[in-house]
Write a protein that holds these residues in place. Structure first.
Motif, mmCIF file in Angstrom:
data_model
loop_
_atom_site.group_PDB
_atom_site.id
_atom_site.type_symbol
_atom_site.label_atom_id
_atom_site.label_comp_id
_atom_site.label_asym_id
_atom_site.label_seq_id
_atom_site.Cartn_x
_atom_site.Cartn_y
_atom_site.Cartn_z
ATOM 1 N N TYR A 1 0.819 -1.194 0.000
ATOM 2 C CA TYR A 1 0.000 0.000 0.000
ATOM 3 C C TYR A 1 0.859 1.253 0.000
ATOM 4 C CZ TYR A 1 -3.466 -3.355 1.622
ATOM 5 O OH TYR A 1 -4.297 -4.434 1.735
ATOM 6 N N ALA A 2 0.320 2.310 -0.568
ATOM 7 C CA ALA A 2 0.914 3.617 -0.324
ATOM 8 C C ALA A 2 0.627 3.959 1.135
ATOM 9 C CB ALA A 2 0.307 4.669 -1.241
ATOM 10 N N ILE A 3 1.603 4.543 1.797
ATOM 11 C CA ILE A 3 1.474 4.854 3.215
ATOM 12 C C ILE A 3 1.737 6.336 3.429
ATOM 13 C CG2 ILE A 3 2.424 4.482 5.534
ATOM 14 C CD1 ILE A 3 0.945 2.064 4.585
ATOM 15 N N ALA A 4 0.926 6.930 4.260
ATOM 16 C CA ALA A 4 1.116 8.338 4.601
ATOM 17 C C ALA A 4 1.141 8.500 6.113
ATOM 18 C CB ALA A 4 -0.013 9.181 4.015
ATOM 19 N N TRP A 5 1.765 9.577 6.519
ATOM 20 C CA TRP A 5 1.724 10.003 7.913
ATOM 21 C C TRP A 5 0.953 11.313 7.998
ATOM 22 C CZ3 TRP A 5 3.378 7.254 12.076
ATOM 23 C CH2 TRP A 5 4.225 6.172 11.842
ATOM 24 N N PHE A 6 0.067 11.356 8.969
ATOM 25 C CA PHE A 6 -0.651 12.576 9.310
ATOM 26 C C PHE A 6 -0.397 12.861 10.786
ATOM 27 C CE2 PHE A 6 -3.476 13.525 5.694
ATOM 28 C CZ PHE A 6 -3.285 12.384 4.937
#
Length: 124
Positions: free
Chosen positions: A32-37
């Motif tokens: 998966y593409a992973i992001a941090w918020f």
């Protein structure tokens, strides 16, 4: 898909932290593409950084550009966020999120799965 975040803690301004996000379950043939918020007290959740499935594309918020590095581990289901030169204003709960469509943008609504968050506190 379950996302487990870790690595938060208390650090002095100017210090560093490395956050981890481990994805389990779901597809294993193509990650998966992973992001941090992050979300600071009394503020809206904001985008920090994101990385594509292959790791070849990254995206950073202007507020952390040059101080943050997002990367994938040797095991592709692990994503790290290295934060250096931390500032008091970096204090927040940090969440990782996953997208099955390889999105690496800033829109939180595009990410289907979310971790539980890890608290980063930067003291002056």
């Amino acid at each position: 898909v379950q996302l487990q975040t870790s690595g938060g803690g208390l650090v002095q301004a100017g210090g560093s932290l490395k956050l981890s996000c481990i994805a389990t379950g779901g597809r294993t043939d193509n990650w998966y593409a992973i992001a941090w918020f992050r979300q600071a007290p009394g503020k809206e959740r904001e985008f920090v950084a994101a990385i594509s499935r292959s790791g070849s594309t990254t995206n950073y918020a202007d507020s952390v550009k040059g101080r943050a590095t997002i990367s994938r581990g040797d095991a592709k289901n692990i994503v790290y966020l290295q934060m250096d030169s931390l500032k008091v204003e970096d204090t927040a709960v940090y969440y990782c999120a996953a997208d099955i469509g390889n999105y690496v943008g800033t829109n939180s609504g595009a990410y289907e799965y979310w971790g539980q968050g890890t608290l980063v506190t930067v003291s002056s």
